[in-house]
Structure formats: structure tokens, C-alpha cells
Design an enzyme around this catalytic site. Structure first.
Site, PDB file in Angstrom:
ATOM      1  N   TYR A  33     -60.615  -5.506   7.067  1.00  0.00           N
ATOM      2  CA  TYR A  33     -59.313  -6.160   6.873  1.00  0.00           C
ATOM      3  C   TYR A  33     -58.884  -6.897   8.122  1.00  0.00           C
ATOM      4  O   TYR A  33     -59.488  -6.741   9.187  1.00  0.00           O
ATOM      5  CB  TYR A  33     -58.252  -5.126   6.475  1.00  0.00           C
ATOM      6  CG  TYR A  33     -57.756  -4.261   7.616  1.00  0.00           C
ATOM      7  CD1 TYR A  33     -58.540  -3.246   8.147  1.00  0.00           C
ATOM      8  CD2 TYR A  33     -56.500  -4.466   8.181  1.00  0.00           C
ATOM      9  CE1 TYR A  33     -58.081  -2.456   9.200  1.00  0.00           C
ATOM     10  CE2 TYR A  33     -56.029  -3.680   9.234  1.00  0.00           C
ATOM     11  CZ  TYR A  33     -56.821  -2.680   9.735  1.00  0.00           C
ATOM     12  OH  TYR A  33     -56.368  -1.908  10.776  1.00  0.00           O
ATOM     13  N   LYS A 148     -63.334  -3.928  12.242  1.00  0.00           N
ATOM     14  CA  LYS A 148     -61.978  -3.678  11.711  1.00  0.00           C
ATOM     15  C   LYS A 148     -62.098  -3.169  10.276  1.00  0.00           C
ATOM     16  O   LYS A 148     -61.791  -3.870   9.306  1.00  0.00           O
ATOM     17  CB  LYS A 148     -61.112  -4.941  11.806  1.00  0.00           C
ATOM     18  CG  LYS A 148     -59.621  -4.611  11.713  1.00  0.00           C
ATOM     19  CD  LYS A 148     -58.780  -5.725  12.262  1.00  0.00           C
ATOM     20  CE  LYS A 148     -57.292  -5.529  12.033  1.00  0.00           C
ATOM     21  NZ  LYS A 148     -56.714  -4.317  12.603  1.00  0.00           N
ATOM     22  N   GLU A 181     -57.722   3.534  22.825  1.00  0.00           N
ATOM     23  CA  GLU A 181     -56.654   2.655  22.319  1.00  0.00           C
ATOM     24  C   GLU A 181     -55.710   3.489  21.466  1.00  0.00           C
ATOM     25  O   GLU A 181     -55.951   4.678  21.250  1.00  0.00           O
ATOM     26  CB  GLU A 181     -57.256   1.502  21.503  1.00  0.00           C
ATOM     27  CG  GLU A 181     -58.018   1.987  20.275  1.00  0.00           C
ATOM     28  CD  GLU A 181     -58.662   0.865  19.460  1.00  0.00           C
ATOM     29  OE1 GLU A 181     -58.217  -0.286  19.540  1.00  0.00           O
ATOM     30  OE2 GLU A 181     -59.618   1.185  18.718  1.00  0.00           O
ATOM     31  N   LEU A 206     -61.065  -1.751  19.158  1.00  0.00           N
ATOM     32  CA  LEU A 206     -61.007  -3.016  18.439  1.00  0.00           C
ATOM     33  C   LEU A 206     -60.716  -4.129  19.441  1.00  0.00           C
ATOM     34  O   LEU A 206     -59.866  -3.957  20.320  1.00  0.00           O
ATOM     35  CB  LEU A 206     -59.890  -2.960  17.383  1.00  0.00           C
ATOM     36  CG  LEU A 206     -59.806  -4.217  16.537  1.00  0.00           C
ATOM     37  CD1 LEU A 206     -60.946  -4.258  15.524  1.00  0.00           C
ATOM     38  CD2 LEU A 206     -58.468  -4.314  15.827  1.00  0.00           C
TER      39      LEU A 206
HETATM   40  N1  PDD Z   1     -53.797  -3.046  13.875  1.00  0.00           N
HETATM   41  N2  PDD Z   1     -56.547  -1.315  17.735  1.00  0.00           N
HETATM   42  C1  PDD Z   1     -56.508  -0.897  16.460  1.00  0.00           C
HETATM   43  C2  PDD Z   1     -57.207   0.366  16.084  1.00  0.00           C
HETATM   44  C3  PDD Z   1     -55.819  -1.657  15.486  1.00  0.00           C
HETATM   45  O1  PDD Z   1     -55.796  -1.250  14.212  1.00  0.00           O
HETATM   46  C4  PDD Z   1     -55.163  -2.852  15.896  1.00  0.00           C
HETATM   47  C5  PDD Z   1     -54.439  -3.719  14.900  1.00  0.00           C
HETATM   48  C6  PDD Z   1     -55.226  -3.233  17.240  1.00  0.00           C
HETATM   49  C7  PDD Z   1     -54.601  -4.509  17.747  1.00  0.00           C
HETATM   50  O2  PDD Z   1     -55.294  -5.633  17.248  1.00  0.00           O
HETATM   51  P1  PDD Z   1     -54.565  -7.030  16.999  1.00  0.00           P
HETATM   52  O3  PDD Z   1     -53.944  -7.421  18.281  1.00  0.00           O
HETATM   53  O4  PDD Z   1     -55.654  -7.932  16.571  1.00  0.00           O
HETATM   54  O5  PDD Z   1     -53.507  -6.806  15.920  1.00  0.00           O
HETATM   55  C8  PDD Z   1     -55.944  -2.454  18.131  1.00  0.00           C
HETATM   56  C9  PDD Z   1     -53.195  -3.788  12.790  1.00  0.00           C
HETATM   57  C10 PDD Z   1     -52.005  -4.583  13.212  1.00  0.00           C
HETATM   58  C11 PDD Z   1     -52.915  -2.853  11.642  1.00  0.00           C
HETATM   59  O6  PDD Z   1     -53.795  -2.061  11.323  1.00  0.00           O
HETATM   60  O7  PDD Z   1     -51.834  -2.940  11.032  1.00  0.00           O
END
Ligand code: PDD
Length: 286
Positions: A33, A148, A181, A206
Site C-alpha cells: 500500500y 510497504k 522506527e 521503511l
Molecule cells: N505510514 N515507517 C512506517 C512503518 C510507516 O508505516 C510509515 C508510513 C512511515 C513513514 O513513511 P512516509 O513518510 O512515506 O509516510 C515510516 C503510513 C502513513 C501509514 O501506514 O498510514
């Protein structure tokens, strides 16, 4: 205003949009996703999100259901139909529908594509003015956190543990005591020299798009960025800390477990970085 979802080629009222009970996303979490921020119809860093989506799919040997250009049209059209100015678009692609059996279906089936979009409320002023608390949790996830994937159970449990202790996020810690993270955000600290420190991109985290953008913005301002692992102990004695994601942008962290950082208020460098990111979004969407 009723919401509209896109499911496998059809736009449907959100409440009536469904997937098959043998969708492998549902049965095996066999899918990926993206969540992309939207400002006035513009997808923020949409190209980077599309590249990461393609990479996640290719690591799992799932085909793109359509070309990136066509998918971009679907994303924008779903945003348009949902009529909001500030929000997110969510895209999920699973391996498709097949009789339940662990190996990939042979011959392959058509990947299933779902897109939803919705407005998001503004970040509460309290979050920025006062910052948030994070808790630490052992990182119990698999070794491919760079994908992801929709397999998010450890992230859900970590985040719930944070919420039940009054925290906003859980910083997951690897076997060597280093922060990987958050459950859905990347983790950062600022050391006494004013350098931004965040874990390098490898399989343990990620490759956050907000992280990537913020590194570029910070470097353009002449700030030092160190991509290296930092321990939970180092984080607890850091001058400032914050987290980043598509939905949290740059959010100040003021407490890690029982350790209050500096004077317990959001750091000035963190707030400047948040402004830098918010300005970037505004400029992108004009
Ligand atoms: N989450 N790390 C993890 C495990 C994440 O699921 C996310 C993003 C990030 C930050 O990535 P980005 O800057 O590309 O949003 C880091 C999304 C927002 C979610 O699952 O809703």
C-alpha cells in the site's frame, strides 16, 4: 458528502465497496500500500510514492495492475470525486483473488486494486505546541520492513501499546538497542551539535517519503544530516527528537518512556523543520 471508493475498475459509494473473501490481501496480507498526502488536488511527492509502490510490488513479484500513468489518473480521479482540499489518498494492491493456498496462484491472477481518499483534519495545535510522548517497544517485525506491505500486525500492536500508555507512537528497538522506527512513522533525534540523526535506509525500516524529502530540505538549508543508527539511550539524552510521516508531517517528541527531553518543550530546530516541510507542501500545491 458521500465518499467514493475505487475497486478494481469501478467507482462505488464507500459503504458499498467490497473485495472478495478470498482476496489474498484479506487472507494472507499478501499485498502492499501507499498513503499519499493531498493538497488541493496535488499529490505531494506523488512520483516518489509511485516509485516506492512499484518497488514494493516488484519485491513481492506482484504485477502493477496498470501503468504508473494510468494509476496516477485513478488516484487523482478518486481524490476529485471525494471533494476535499486537504487529505490523503490510500492505494492498496494485493496479489488478487484465488482459492486459499499459500504459494502464489499459478497461473497468476489479476492483482486487486483499491483506492480510497478522504479529508484529514488539521494537526491539533496541542500536538505542535506541546509535542508528543513515545514509548519504546522491542521490534518484533520481519526483516523486510523496507517493503510497504499490508502485514502490519506488529505495528498495530506497538501503536496500541503506545496509545494505552498515553503515548502517540512506539519507537521500536532492535536486538542491539538501536531504534528502528515508529509503528507508522520514521524516528529522528537532534544531537548537541545540532545534527539531525536518523537510521539509514536498509531492510529494518521503511524508506519514508517524508524522511527523504526532509533530508533534502534540511541539507538545502545547510543542516547536517547523519544517517546512522542511534540507540534508545542516545535518544533519551538527545537535545530534540521528532517523527515524520505522510500524516504526521514533522511532529515534535518531548518524552521517550520516562525520559523528558531537554526542557520538555518541542525543540526550536524541530519546529523550524516542520515549518520547512509545511511550506514545501504549500509551494508544491500552488
Ligand atoms: N505510514 N515507517 C512506517 C512503518 C510507516 O508505516 C510509515 C508510513 C512511515 C513513514 O513513511 P512516509 O513518510 O512515506 O509516510 C515510516 C503510513 C502513513 C501509514 O501506514 O498510514
Amino acid at each position: 458528502m458521500s465518499r467514493i471508493a475505487y475497486v478494481n475498475g469501478r467507482c462505488l459509494p464507500h459503504g458499498a465497496a467490497t473485495v472478495h473473501i478470498e482476496d489474498r490481501g484479506y487472507q494472507f496480507t499478501d499485498g502492499v500500500y501507499e498513503v499519499i498526502a493531498v493538497r488541493h488536488g496535488v499529490l505531494i511527492d506523488g512520483e516518489w510514492h509511485m516509485q516506492r509502490l512499484q518497488r514494493s510490488l516488484s519485491e513481492l513479484q506482484i504485477d502493477m495492475p496498470m501503468s504508473p500513468a494510468a494509476l496516477n489518473v485513478v488516484l487523482k480521479e478518486t481524490v476529485r470525486r471525494n471533494r476535499f482540499s486537504i487529505g490523503i489518498v490510500y492505494v492498496q494492491i494485493s496479489r488478487g483473488v484465488a482459492r486459499r493456498d499459500h504459494p502464489f496462484p499459478n497461473p497468476p491472477v489479476r492483482p486487486a486494486l483499491v483506492v480510497t481518499a478522504r479529508r484529514t483534519p488539521p494537526t491539533p495545535a496541542k500536538t505542535i505546541d506541546e509535542g508528543v510522548a513515545v514509548i519504546s517497544q522491542p521490534d518484533i517485525r520481519w526483516e523486510r520492513c523496507d517493503i510497504k506491505s499490508i502485514s502490519l500486525l506488529p505495528n498495530v500492536l506497538a501503536k496500541q501499546a503506545a496509545r494505552s500508555q498515553g503515548g502517540f507512537e512506539a519507537w521500536q528497538v532492535d536486538g542491539q538497542g538501536f531504534v528502528t522506527e515508529g509503528g507508522s512513522t520514521n524516528a529522528w533525534i537532534i544531537n548537541n551539535e545540532g545534527s539531525l540523526v536518523t537510521r539509514p535506509v536498509e531492510n529494518a525500516i521503511l524508506n519514508g517519503i517524508t524522511r527523504r524529502r526532509l533530508i533534502a530540505l534540511a541539507k538545502a538549508q545547510g543542516m547536517q544530516v547523519e544517517e546512522r543508527p542511534f540507540s534508545l539511550e542516545e535518544a533519551k539524552s538527545a537535545r530534540e527528537a521528532f517523527l515524520t510521516s505522510t500524516t504526521a508531517f514533522v511532529t515534535p517528541v518531548v518524552r521517550i518512556d520516562d525520559a523528558i527531553l531537554a526542557n520538555g518543550r518541542p525543540g526550536s530546530q524541530t519546529l523550524a523543520l516542520r515549518q520547512l516541510y509545511v511550506d514545501f507542501m504549500a509551494e508544491t500545491a500552488t
